[in-house]
Scaffold this motif. Structure first.
Motif, PDB file in Angstrom:
ATOM      1  N   ALA A   1      10.301  16.157 -37.796  1.00  0.00           N
ATOM      2  CA  ALA A   1      11.758  16.069 -37.911  1.00  0.00           C
ATOM      3  C   ALA A   1      12.441  16.614 -36.670  1.00  0.00           C
ATOM      4  O   ALA A   1      13.442  16.058 -36.189  1.00  0.00           O
ATOM      5  N   ALA A   2      11.903  17.704 -36.127  1.00  0.00           N
ATOM      6  CA  ALA A   2      12.523  18.326 -34.949  1.00  0.00           C
ATOM      7  C   ALA A   2      12.473  17.427 -33.730  1.00  0.00           C
ATOM      8  O   ALA A   2      13.450  17.316 -32.979  1.00  0.00           O
ATOM      9  N   VAL A   3      11.351  16.767 -33.526  1.00  0.00           N
ATOM     10  CA  VAL A   3      11.218  15.929 -32.332  1.00  0.00           C
ATOM     11  C   VAL A   3      11.825  14.537 -32.550  1.00  0.00           C
ATOM     12  O   VAL A   3      12.278  13.887 -31.592  1.00  0.00           O
ATOM     13  N   ALA A   4      11.858  14.074 -33.800  1.00  0.00           N
ATOM     14  CA  ALA A   4      12.336  12.717 -34.076  1.00  0.00           C
ATOM     15  C   ALA A   4      13.850  12.625 -34.191  1.00  0.00           C
ATOM     16  O   ALA A   4      14.435  11.578 -33.870  1.00  0.00           O
ATOM     17  N   SER A   5      14.507  13.689 -34.635  1.00  0.00           N
ATOM     18  CA  SER A   5      15.952  13.608 -34.867  1.00  0.00           C
ATOM     19  C   SER A   5      16.747  13.257 -33.608  1.00  0.00           C
ATOM     20  O   SER A   5      17.622  12.388 -33.658  1.00  0.00           O
ATOM     21  N   PRO A   6      16.491  13.901 -32.447  1.00  0.00           N
ATOM     22  CA  PRO A   6      17.220  13.478 -31.246  1.00  0.00           C
ATOM     23  C   PRO A   6      16.942  12.021 -30.870  1.00  0.00           C
ATOM     24  O   PRO A   6      17.855  11.289 -30.455  1.00  0.00           O
ATOM     25  N   ALA A   7      15.693  11.580 -31.028  1.00  0.00           N
ATOM     26  CA  ALA A   7      15.355  10.188 -30.723  1.00  0.00           C
ATOM     27  C   ALA A   7      16.048   9.237 -31.692  1.00  0.00           C
ATOM     28  O   ALA A   7      16.570   8.184 -31.283  1.00  0.00           O
ATOM     29  N   LEU A   8      16.070   9.592 -32.958  1.00  0.00           N
ATOM     30  CA  LEU A   8      16.744   8.754 -33.948  1.00  0.00           C
ATOM     31  C   LEU A   8      18.248   8.696 -33.686  1.00  0.00           C
ATOM     32  O   LEU A   8      18.886   7.664 -33.916  1.00  0.00           O
TER      33      LEU A   8
ATOM     34  N   LEU B   1      18.341  19.165 -38.358  1.00  0.00           N
ATOM     35  CA  LEU B   1      19.676  19.471 -37.829  1.00  0.00           C
ATOM     36  C   LEU B   1      19.634  20.346 -36.591  1.00  0.00           C
ATOM     37  O   LEU B   1      20.448  20.181 -35.674  1.00  0.00           O
ATOM     38  N   SER B   2      18.685  21.276 -36.539  1.00  0.00           N
ATOM     39  CA  SER B   2      18.674  22.292 -35.485  1.00  0.00           C
ATOM     40  C   SER B   2      18.745  21.726 -34.064  1.00  0.00           C
ATOM     41  O   SER B   2      19.569  22.169 -33.251  1.00  0.00           O
ATOM     42  N   PRO B   3      17.922  20.723 -33.697  1.00  0.00           N
ATOM     43  CA  PRO B   3      18.019  20.197 -32.328  1.00  0.00           C
ATOM     44  C   PRO B   3      19.297  19.412 -32.062  1.00  0.00           C
ATOM     45  O   PRO B   3      19.631  19.155 -30.896  1.00  0.00           O
ATOM     46  N   LEU B   4      20.025  19.043 -33.119  1.00  0.00           N
ATOM     47  CA  LEU B   4      21.275  18.298 -32.954  1.00  0.00           C
ATOM     48  C   LEU B   4      22.501  19.180 -33.173  1.00  0.00           C
ATOM     49  O   LEU B   4      23.627  18.675 -33.192  1.00  0.00           O
ATOM     50  N   LEU B   5      22.281  20.492 -33.324  1.00  0.00           N
ATOM     51  CA  LEU B   5      23.378  21.383 -33.650  1.00  0.00           C
ATOM     52  C   LEU B   5      24.458  21.370 -32.571  1.00  0.00           C
ATOM     53  O   LEU B   5      25.661  21.336 -32.868  1.00  0.00           O
ATOM     54  N   GLY B   6      24.034  21.379 -31.311  1.00  0.00           N
ATOM     55  CA  GLY B   6      25.008  21.307 -30.219  1.00  0.00           C
ATOM     56  C   GLY B   6      25.769  19.994 -30.223  1.00  0.00           C
ATOM     57  O   GLY B   6      26.987  19.963 -30.021  1.00  0.00           O
ATOM     58  N   THR B   7      25.053  18.896 -30.466  1.00  0.00           N
ATOM     59  CA  THR B   7      25.679  17.571 -30.520  1.00  0.00           C
ATOM     60  C   THR B   7      26.699  17.492 -31.649  1.00  0.00           C
ATOM     61  O   THR B   7      27.824  17.003 -31.467  1.00  0.00           O
TER      62      THR B   7
END
Length: 374
Positions: A133-140, A14-20
């Motif tokens: 998970a951190a690097v894949a979540s934005p790509a996913l 969730l952390s890298p997508l928190l802004g999104t």
């Protein structure tokens, strides 16, 4: 290791997508701070469930139930009802809380003289999968058409762990239930005060970074994908130190030297983020990951070395992790609110650097030359 693979994903996915997510759901700064702090709060509140659950169904079956709870929460939080975002995160975090307490107990019960090695393998697994998970979540999110599908994918590793562990326990009769554990008295809490304070200090720094590191770099001008990759670096570099540090800490007497080195690495990374975050961002993330990975590995080994029995391991693990997670809940929430008030990240990071003093002092005391308490 399959269980350990799931114990940080609820945060790092969730952390890298928190802004999104915040922009898509039009969340207030208070709601975003609450979402960042929710896992730690649930880690603290749900941790006491681990003991009665393991006594009732056995350690391995407790792991199965914890993984199913985690998977259910990961799915609930991505439903179309935005109000369930917090509820689903809380549900998933409760599953993590149970497993957090029982992993060191399982190692103490079954690891024997391999406790240091097994601890390192489990901590390394946490870091490696958290990094993915951190690097894949934005790509996913880009590939699957949105943040909901990207986060929902991470229920699959939890389901896999539940199925595999259930296969180990099904019909074998070998799953041993944890004996009733007496609550630690004042004398024990006093004896373990150094580790409890160390755990709390490390938890504030580590979980604040898990929650906010991508946002710090995004505020400096990094893209969502780059910020996610920096969180991935923070998690991934902890893997080698997680393998090397536990056996080292289990063998040497001067454990305080490891704590000193780990704190120095963390301080260097925080200093870089405060002074020039985008000058050498991957170096800052690496220094933070190395420092916090080594500190966390020290804490996990000390749980096992300082306890004489699996039951005492539960007592120490509960006391330290509940205290740590309560403080860690306050950390990310306060940092998020200070950021909202000051419209910047320098003051929150300076506050976080101040916690390192407590980590250093408590860690040096906890790392005194005692292999195992009498």
């Amino acid at each position: 290791m399959l269980v350990a693979a799931n114990l940080r994903v609820v945060i790092t996915s969730l952390s890298p997508l928190l802004g999104t997510v915040s922009r898509a759901e039009q969340l207030s700064s208070l709601a975003v701070s609450a979402l960042a702090a929710m896992p730690m709060l649930c880690f603290a509140l749900a941790a006491p469930l681990a003991v009665p659950l393991s006594r009732r169904v056995g350690l391995e079956r407790a792991f199965v139930l914890a993984m199913l709870l985690l998977a259910a929460g990961m799915l609930v939080r991505v439903t179309a009802v935005s109000a369930l975002l917090l509820a689903g995160t809380a549900l998933a975090s409760c599953g993590v809380a149970v497993a957090n307490i029982l992993v060191p107990v399982y190692i103490k019960q079954s690891g024997g003289n391999r406790a240091g090695l097994l601890t390192g393998m489990n901590v390394a697994t946490m870091g490696a999968v958290a990094a993915v998970a951190a690097v894949a979540s934005p790509a996913l999110s880009s590939l699957l058409g949105g943040w909901r599908a990207a986060l929902g994918v991470w229920s699959l590793p939890a389901l896999l762990a539940a199925v595999v562990v259930a296969g180990r326990t099904g019909g074998t009769g070998e799953d041993v239930a944890l004996a009733p554990a007496i609550r630690p008295g004042r004398r024990q809490l006093s004896r373990w005060g150094d580790i409890i304070v160390l755990t709390a200090s490390q938890s504030v720094i580590y979980y604040s970074m898990l929650a906010w590191l991508p946002s710090v770099f995004e505020a400096g001008g990094a893209s969502v994908a780059s910020a996610g990759s920096l969180l991935s670096v923070f998690s991934f570099v902890s893997v080698p130190v997680s393998l090397m540090v536990p056996p080292l800490v289990a063998r040497i007497d001067r454990r305080w030297l490891v704590v000193l080195a780990a704190t120095a690495l963390t301080a260097s990374g925080l200093f870089g983020m405060i002074v020039a975050p985008l000058a050498l961002p991957y170096l800052w993330a690496s220094l933070l990951g190395l420092g916090q990975g080594a500190t966390f590995a020290c804490v996990m080994v000390m749980f096992i070395l300082r306890a004489r029995t699996p039951e005492e391991t539960v007592q120490l693990s509960l006391a330290a992790q509940m205290s740590g997670f309560v403080v860690a809940t306050v950390g990310p929430f306060v940092l998020g609110e200070v950021h909202a008030l000051t419209a910047g990240w320098k003051l929150p990071l300076i506050m976080l650097a101040g916690v390192l003093i407590t980590q250093l002092v408590s860690g040096c005391v906890a790392g005194r030359a005692v292999r195992e308490e009498p």
